[in-house]
Design an enzyme around this catalytic site. Structure first.
Site, mmCIF file in Angstrom:
data_model
loop_
_atom_site.group_PDB
_atom_site.id
_atom_site.type_symbol
_atom_site.label_atom_id
_atom_site.label_comp_id
_atom_site.label_asym_id
_atom_site.label_seq_id
_atom_site.Cartn_x
_atom_site.Cartn_y
_atom_site.Cartn_z
ATOM 1 N N CYS A 196 1.631 -0.906 -0.081
ATOM 2 C CA CYS A 196 -0.219 0.166 -0.142
ATOM 3 C C CYS A 196 1.422 0.911 -0.170
ATOM 4 C CB CYS A 196 -0.861 -0.229 1.054
ATOM 5 S SG CYS A 196 -0.271 -0.018 3.131
ATOM 6 N N CYS A 252 -2.126 1.879 -4.351
ATOM 7 C CA CYS A 252 -0.457 2.025 -4.275
ATOM 8 C C CYS A 252 -0.240 2.356 -5.639
ATOM 9 C CB CYS A 252 0.899 1.346 -4.036
ATOM 10 S SG CYS A 252 1.095 -0.177 -5.156
ATOM 11 N N CYS A 254 3.695 0.258 -8.453
ATOM 12 C CA CYS A 254 4.358 -1.123 -7.945
ATOM 13 C C CYS A 254 4.972 -2.209 -8.939
ATOM 14 C CB CYS A 254 3.224 -1.746 -6.946
ATOM 15 S SG CYS A 254 3.711 -3.535 -7.077
#
Length: 146
Positions: free
Chosen positions: A12, A86, A90
């Site tokens: 996150c 996120c 990522c």
């Protein structure tokens, strides 16, 4: 032929709430049958105190945990990457399984708002274990006080 244990990375933004809770539940419910990591694309200085309190209510101590920065090495070392808001931060590598869990962000919320997020994460972790073919170790819920 030796079995390899699956590796799961929870990501996150701040690694101070959702991913910490998910990693803690998976660690507790799977024991040493799954390698568990968590990280954040922009980690906070500390785990959200309301998250620490909500998890303590179900017998999991997050008080010693610290948010960790997301690295490409952590993603490379994981079989399953579960993102929780996120976005594009990522990194994506071929051969990895990516899941996105849409969850409310506990940042700035009190413990009453964190409890339903915590419970939703626990349900999802049980589902993940089922998908992995791993029997979860049921935790015993603490007695409620009136």
């Amino acid at each position: 032929m030796p079995e390899t244990k699956p590796s799961v990375l929870f990501v996150c933004v701040h690694n101070a709430g959702r991913s910490q809770m998910a990693a803690a539940f998976l660690t507790q419910l799977a024991g040493d049958r799954v390698e568990v990591r968590s990280a954040g694309s922009a980690p906070a200085d500390a785990v959200n105190p309301a998250v620490v309190e909500a998890m303590a209510e179900v017998g999991i101590d997050l008080s010693a945990q610290t948010p960790k920065v997301l690295t490409t090495d952590a993603v490379r070392a994981s079989d399953i990457v579960i993102t929780m808001g996120c976005g594009d931060a990522c990194p994506v590598f071929p051969g990895k399984q990516y899941l996105d869990w849409t969850l409310d962000d506990p940042a700035g919320q009190g413990v009453a708002a964190v409890r339903p997020i915590r419970d939703d994460i626990e349900r999802r972790v049980h589902g993940l274990l089922g998908d992995l073919g791993i029997r979860s170790t049921r935790r015993s819920a603490p007695a409620e006080t009136s």
